[in-house]
Motif scaffolding. Structure first.
Motif, PDB file in Angstrom:
ATOM      1  N   CYS A 301       0.709  -1.373  -0.016  1.00  0.00           N
ATOM      2  CA  CYS A 301       0.100   0.270   0.148  1.00  0.00           C
ATOM      3  C   CYS A 301       0.946   1.303  -0.189  1.00  0.00           C
ATOM      4  O   CYS A 301       1.606   1.198   1.651  1.00  0.00           O
ATOM      5  CB  CYS A 301      -0.898   0.230   0.716  1.00  0.00           C
ATOM      6  N   PHE A 302       1.033   1.896  -1.085  1.00  0.00           N
ATOM      7  CA  PHE A 302       1.433   3.451  -1.459  1.00  0.00           C
ATOM      8  C   PHE A 302       1.062   4.332  -0.866  1.00  0.00           C
ATOM      9  O   PHE A 302       0.127   4.039  -1.775  1.00  0.00           O
ATOM     10  CB  PHE A 302       2.398   2.830  -2.595  1.00  0.00           C
ATOM     11  N   ASP A 303       1.408   5.505  -0.669  1.00  0.00           N
ATOM     12  CA  ASP A 303       1.000   6.986  -0.591  1.00  0.00           C
ATOM     13  C   ASP A 303      -0.358   7.372  -0.020  1.00  0.00           C
ATOM     14  O   ASP A 303      -1.014   6.614   1.095  1.00  0.00           O
ATOM     15  CB  ASP A 303       1.049   7.738  -2.015  1.00  0.00           C
ATOM     16  N   ASP A 304      -1.236   7.215  -0.930  1.00  0.00           N
ATOM     17  CA  ASP A 304      -2.383   7.597  -0.522  1.00  0.00           C
ATOM     18  C   ASP A 304      -3.907   6.418  -0.935  1.00  0.00           C
ATOM     19  O   ASP A 304      -4.668   6.556  -1.044  1.00  0.00           O
ATOM     20  CB  ASP A 304      -3.435   8.556  -0.787  1.00  0.00           C
ATOM     21  N   PHE A 305      -3.152   5.464  -1.393  1.00  0.00           N
ATOM     22  CA  PHE A 305      -3.390   4.718  -1.984  1.00  0.00           C
ATOM     23  C   PHE A 305      -5.112   3.504  -0.842  1.00  0.00           C
ATOM     24  O   PHE A 305      -4.317   3.455  -0.076  1.00  0.00           O
ATOM     25  CB  PHE A 305      -2.525   2.758  -2.462  1.00  0.00           C
ATOM     26  N   MET A 306      -5.931   3.309  -0.909  1.00  0.00           N
ATOM     27  CA  MET A 306      -6.614   2.833  -0.247  1.00  0.00           C
ATOM     28  C   MET A 306      -6.776   1.789   0.106  1.00  0.00           C
ATOM     29  O   MET A 306      -6.986   0.817  -0.509  1.00  0.00           O
ATOM     30  CB  MET A 306      -7.764   3.582  -0.763  1.00  0.00           C
ATOM     31  N   CYS A 307      -5.865   0.951   1.527  1.00  0.00           N
ATOM     32  CA  CYS A 307      -6.065  -0.427   1.664  1.00  0.00           C
ATOM     33  C   CYS A 307      -6.864  -0.925   2.489  1.00  0.00           C
ATOM     34  O   CYS A 307      -7.122  -1.492   3.822  1.00  0.00           O
ATOM     35  CB  CYS A 307      -4.518  -0.356   2.396  1.00  0.00           C
ATOM     36  N   SER A 308      -8.207  -1.344   1.486  1.00  0.00           N
ATOM     37  CA  SER A 308      -8.902  -2.072   1.795  1.00  0.00           C
ATOM     38  C   SER A 308      -8.976  -3.476   2.249  1.00  0.00           C
ATOM     39  O   SER A 308      -8.478  -3.755   1.658  1.00  0.00           O
ATOM     40  CB  SER A 308     -10.256  -2.273   0.850  1.00  0.00           C
ATOM     41  N   LEU A 309      -9.732  -4.132   3.516  1.00  0.00           N
ATOM     42  CA  LEU A 309      -9.599  -5.052   3.756  1.00  0.00           C
ATOM     43  C   LEU A 309     -10.283  -5.472   3.325  1.00  0.00           C
ATOM     44  O   LEU A 309     -11.150  -7.398   3.621  1.00  0.00           O
ATOM     45  CB  LEU A 309      -9.221  -5.067   5.276  1.00  0.00           C
ATOM     46  N   GLU A 310     -12.335  -5.409   2.954  1.00  0.00           N
ATOM     47  CA  GLU A 310     -12.541  -5.971   2.877  1.00  0.00           C
ATOM     48  C   GLU A 310     -13.159  -7.094   1.718  1.00  0.00           C
ATOM     49  O   GLU A 310     -13.268  -7.736   1.791  1.00  0.00           O
ATOM     50  CB  GLU A 310     -13.859  -5.274   2.117  1.00  0.00           C
ATOM     51  N   PRO A 311     -11.791  -6.541   0.277  1.00  0.00           N
ATOM     52  CA  PRO A 311     -11.979  -8.007  -0.546  1.00  0.00           C
ATOM     53  C   PRO A 311     -11.512  -8.766   0.152  1.00  0.00           C
ATOM     54  O   PRO A 311     -11.765 -10.082  -0.361  1.00  0.00           O
ATOM     55  CB  PRO A 311     -11.344  -7.366  -1.693  1.00  0.00           C
ATOM     56  N   LEU A 312     -10.111  -8.514   0.626  1.00  0.00           N
ATOM     57  CA  LEU A 312      -9.553 -10.093   1.518  1.00  0.00           C
ATOM     58  C   LEU A 312     -10.576 -10.902   2.370  1.00  0.00           C
ATOM     59  O   LEU A 312     -10.332 -12.298   2.369  1.00  0.00           O
ATOM     60  CB  LEU A 312      -8.877  -9.262   2.742  1.00  0.00           C
ATOM     61  N   LEU A 313     -12.221  -9.825   2.926  1.00  0.00           N
ATOM     62  CA  LEU A 313     -12.572 -11.167   3.439  1.00  0.00           C
ATOM     63  C   LEU A 313     -13.558 -12.076   1.958  1.00  0.00           C
ATOM     64  O   LEU A 313     -13.696 -13.036   2.204  1.00  0.00           O
ATOM     65  CB  LEU A 313     -13.971 -10.744   4.551  1.00  0.00           C
ATOM     66  N   LEU A 314     -13.362 -11.097   0.688  1.00  0.00           N
ATOM     67  CA  LEU A 314     -14.696 -11.430  -0.516  1.00  0.00           C
ATOM     68  C   LEU A 314     -13.769 -12.945  -0.554  1.00  0.00           C
ATOM     69  O   LEU A 314     -14.333 -14.055  -1.494  1.00  0.00           O
ATOM     70  CB  LEU A 314     -14.425 -10.904  -1.375  1.00  0.00           C
ATOM     71  N   PHE A 315     -12.128 -12.758  -0.702  1.00  0.00           N
ATOM     72  CA  PHE A 315     -11.278 -13.966  -0.931  1.00  0.00           C
ATOM     73  C   PHE A 315     -11.673 -15.087   0.096  1.00  0.00           C
ATOM     74  O   PHE A 315     -11.885 -16.097  -0.112  1.00  0.00           O
ATOM     75  CB  PHE A 315      -9.707 -12.838  -1.117  1.00  0.00           C
ATOM     76  N   LEU A 316     -11.734 -14.975   1.547  1.00  0.00           N
ATOM     77  CA  LEU A 316     -12.116 -15.423   2.286  1.00  0.00           C
ATOM     78  C   LEU A 316     -13.601 -16.547   1.832  1.00  0.00           C
ATOM     79  O   LEU A 316     -13.042 -17.492   1.559  1.00  0.00           O
ATOM     80  CB  LEU A 316     -11.737 -15.334   2.984  1.00  0.00           C
ATOM     81  N   HIS A 317     -14.239 -15.337   1.344  1.00  0.00           N
ATOM     82  CA  HIS A 317     -15.141 -16.610   0.734  1.00  0.00           C
ATOM     83  C   HIS A 317     -15.125 -17.801   0.373  1.00  0.00           C
ATOM     84  O   HIS A 317     -15.842 -18.699   0.113  1.00  0.00           O
ATOM     85  CB  HIS A 317     -16.784 -15.458   0.803  1.00  0.00           C
ATOM     86  N   ASN A 318     -14.813 -16.973  -0.992  1.00  0.00           N
ATOM     87  CA  ASN A 318     -14.327 -17.581  -1.812  1.00  0.00           C
ATOM     88  C   ASN A 318     -13.382 -19.256  -1.730  1.00  0.00           C
ATOM     89  O   ASN A 318     -12.632 -19.401  -3.483  1.00  0.00           O
ATOM     90  CB  ASN A 318     -14.341 -16.894  -3.720  1.00  0.00           C
ATOM     91  N   SER A 319     -12.581 -19.043  -1.237  1.00  0.00           N
ATOM     92  CA  SER A 319     -11.702 -20.066  -0.682  1.00  0.00           C
ATOM     93  C   SER A 319     -12.056 -21.020   0.455  1.00  0.00           C
ATOM     94  O   SER A 319     -11.250 -21.340   2.053  1.00  0.00           O
ATOM     95  CB  SER A 319      -9.868 -19.920  -0.233  1.00  0.00           C
ATOM     96  N   PRO A 320     -12.898 -21.890   0.202  1.00  0.00           N
ATOM     97  CA  PRO A 320     -13.789 -22.892   0.750  1.00  0.00           C
ATOM     98  C   PRO A 320     -12.483 -24.036   1.944  1.00  0.00           C
ATOM     99  O   PRO A 320     -13.495 -24.019   3.371  1.00  0.00           O
ATOM    100  CB  PRO A 320     -14.800 -23.116   0.446  1.00  0.00           C
ATOM    101  N   ILE A 321     -11.978 -24.269   1.681  1.00  0.00           N
ATOM    102  CA  ILE A 321     -11.339 -25.905   2.461  1.00  0.00           C
ATOM    103  C   ILE A 321     -10.161 -25.081   2.903  1.00  0.00           C
ATOM    104  O   ILE A 321      -8.921 -25.066   3.026  1.00  0.00           O
ATOM    105  CB  ILE A 321     -10.759 -26.833   1.315  1.00  0.00           C
ATOM    106  N   LEU A 322      -9.433 -23.342   2.766  1.00  0.00           N
ATOM    107  CA  LEU A 322      -7.858 -23.331   3.011  1.00  0.00           C
ATOM    108  C   LEU A 322      -7.517 -23.415   4.377  1.00  0.00           C
ATOM    109  O   LEU A 322      -8.972 -23.314   5.165  1.00  0.00           O
ATOM    110  CB  LEU A 322      -8.709 -20.872   2.706  1.00  0.00           C
ATOM    111  N   LYS A 323      -6.489 -23.780   4.669  1.00  0.00           N
ATOM    112  CA  LYS A 323      -6.347 -24.512   5.815  1.00  0.00           C
ATOM    113  C   LYS A 323      -5.094 -22.746   7.165  1.00  0.00           C
ATOM    114  O   LYS A 323      -5.061 -23.197   8.001  1.00  0.00           O
ATOM    115  CB  LYS A 323      -5.577 -25.949   6.243  1.00  0.00           C
ATOM    116  N   VAL A 324      -4.186 -22.680   5.379  1.00  0.00           N
ATOM    117  CA  VAL A 324      -3.157 -21.510   6.217  1.00  0.00           C
ATOM    118  C   VAL A 324      -3.338 -20.345   5.578  1.00  0.00           C
ATOM    119  O   VAL A 324      -3.271 -20.203   3.938  1.00  0.00           O
ATOM    120  CB  VAL A 324      -1.605 -22.331   5.526  1.00  0.00           C
ATOM    121  N   LEU A 325      -3.330 -19.184   6.023  1.00  0.00           N
ATOM    122  CA  LEU A 325      -3.369 -17.732   5.946  1.00  0.00           C
ATOM    123  C   LEU A 325      -2.357 -17.555   6.682  1.00  0.00           C
ATOM    124  O   LEU A 325      -2.064 -16.500   7.328  1.00  0.00           O
ATOM    125  CB  LEU A 325      -5.318 -17.764   6.214  1.00  0.00           C
ATOM    126  N   GLU A 326      -1.648 -16.592   5.485  1.00  0.00           N
ATOM    127  CA  GLU A 326      -0.579 -15.434   5.913  1.00  0.00           C
ATOM    128  C   GLU A 326      -0.422 -14.377   5.417  1.00  0.00           C
ATOM    129  O   GLU A 326      -0.878 -14.117   3.650  1.00  0.00           O
ATOM    130  CB  GLU A 326       0.566 -16.144   5.313  1.00  0.00           C
TER     131      GLU A 326
END
Length: 423
Positions: A301-326
């Motif tokens: 995330c650089f300068d005034d770039f909007m570092c949104s965490l919402e897409p990360l939750l959408l990513f988790l919704h689309n990864s149903p068997i995820l075991k490790v999140l780093e």
């Protein structure tokens, strides 16, 4: 008390196995030990020549030429040439490599610095029936592939900082390697190919690195059998990557110009282990990762770039068997005031309820939205075994201690989970 020479009493096969692990210039010196050792070195199937600045321009080529002339092994398993200094006459290297190919070499590595003039290998290199592994590394080596190349046994190929005669040279080369399973390509600014095309049905592993910023270049990848993929090209065009249904592991370093451009990562939907270095996870938030079990996200995330965490939750919704999140959230120092937007989702991702076991956050700064996100993960991950946090490097010790206490106080759905804080 007499000294018994036990080494000389060893069988030739064992001696050759030992000498194969020693640089050739040292192997050759064994000929003076005794009559028993006189010709043993000529049967060594692996030849390795390394030359440094101190040894002089001609030394390696004299040694190489003489030892190849006297070489008597029925099969030349490998020839490895690594030179640090420039040389005036490219005829030496061309002749030595051609000789090795004529003597059915199986593994050939040529690693040279930039030369005063263009270097071209003999055409027999591209028609060898015995080559299994080929490594070419030299900024002034031109890959000039004949019209009818044929490398039926080649399984591993590395093209590192080389140049090409034309846009089609590498295409002709790759299309005539029917057994190729591993390919590595390292490109720098001297590389003269605009569209690098890789269409190899047998390919299992591909490593592609664009060393310098070259946005006008693109990669065209159509190898459906790939299982491992490593792409490091921050600014190039990677939109021409076809689907890889058997992909198990992938690393991608790429700054997508438009975060909403999802075309780039659709072809990775079948991956099991994914490492992503991106500016925003939004570009893959709507892609279904049905087989994904481990993901490492390095988000910039650089300068005034909007570092949104919402897409990360959408990513988790689309990864149903995820075991490790780093997560490694690399927010620029000048962006300390930038809000990290995140709103609690209406439903909990399936992976949190039934699969997630390891949660890691590096460069954790403890912003309000970050804390809320972490609290949500801990409160809903029912199978969590380990949660690990390392603080942002510029935080004071008191800030780190306060952060650690805050994390300890958060509710965890998995009572047996372990909380680690790496200071």
């Amino acid at each position: 008390m007499s000294c018994e020479d036990k080494i000389s009493a060893l069988h030739d096969d064992l001696l050759l196995k030992i000498l194969s692990q020693v640089p050739t210039k040292d192997v050759v010196t064994t000929m003076i030990l005794s009559k028993r050792w006189g010709l043993v070195w000529t049967m060594v199937p692996k030849l390795e020549y390394k030359d440094t600045w101190k040894e002089g321009e001609k030394s390696i080529w004299r040694l190489l030429e003489k030892s190849l002339q006297l070489h008597k092994a029925p099969v030349l398993e490998s020839l490895n040439i690594q030179v640090e200094c420039q040389f005036c006459d490219d005829a030496d290297v061309v002749k030595c490599v051609s000789y090795a190919v004529d003597h059915k070499v199986r593994e050939l590595a040529l690693i040279l610095p930039s030369q005063p003039k263009i270097l071209q290998l003999a055409s027999n290199v591209y028609t060898s029936k015995t080559l299994v592994k080929l490594t070419l590394s030299c900024r002034t080596l031109v890959v000039d592939v004949p019209s009818l190349p044929c490398l039926p046994s080649l399984q591993r190929l590395a093209l590192l900082s080389v140049v090409y005669k034309d846009e089609k040279s590498h295409v002709r080369l790759l299309s005539n390697c029917p057994a190729l399973t591993h390919l590595e390509v390292f490109r720098n600014l001297s590389d003269n190919v605009t569209r690098f095309i890789v269409k190899v049905s047998s390919l299992k592993s591909f490593r592609y690195t664009q060393h310098k910023r070259a946005p006008s270049r693109s990669l065209v990848l159509d190898s459906p059998g790939l299982r491992r993929l490593n792409l490091s090209d921050p600014h190039g065009d990677l939109d021409s990557i076809q689907n890889m249904p058997h992909l198990d592991w992938a690393y991608v370093l790429h700054f997508v110009p438009n975060p909403k451009d999802k075309k780039f990562l659709r072809s990775f939907s079948s991956v099991k282990v994914l490492r992503l270095s991106l500016r925003n996870v939004e570009c893959c938030s709507t892609i279904k990762f049905s087989r994904l079990m481990k993901v490492t996200l390095h988000l910039y995330c650089f300068d005034d770039f909007m570092c949104s965490l919402e897409p990360l939750l959408l990513f988790l919704h689309n990864s149903p068997i995820l075991k490790v999140l780093e997560i490694n959230y690399d927010v620029a120092l000048c962006s300390n005031g930038v809000p990290l937007s995140w709103n609690r989702p209406s439903s909990v991702p399936v992976c949190l309820l039934s699969h997630l076991e390891i949660f890691v956050w590096k460069e954790f700064a403890g912003r309000r939205q970050e804390r809320a996100f972490v609290a949500y993960i801990l409160a809903n991950s029912k199978r969590l075994k380990t949660a690990e946090f390392s603080p942002r490097y510029n935080l004071y010790e008191k800030e780190k201690e306060k952060m650690m206490e805050l994390l300890k106080s958060m509710y965890r759905a998995s009572a047996s989970s372990q909380l680690d804080f790496l200071i």
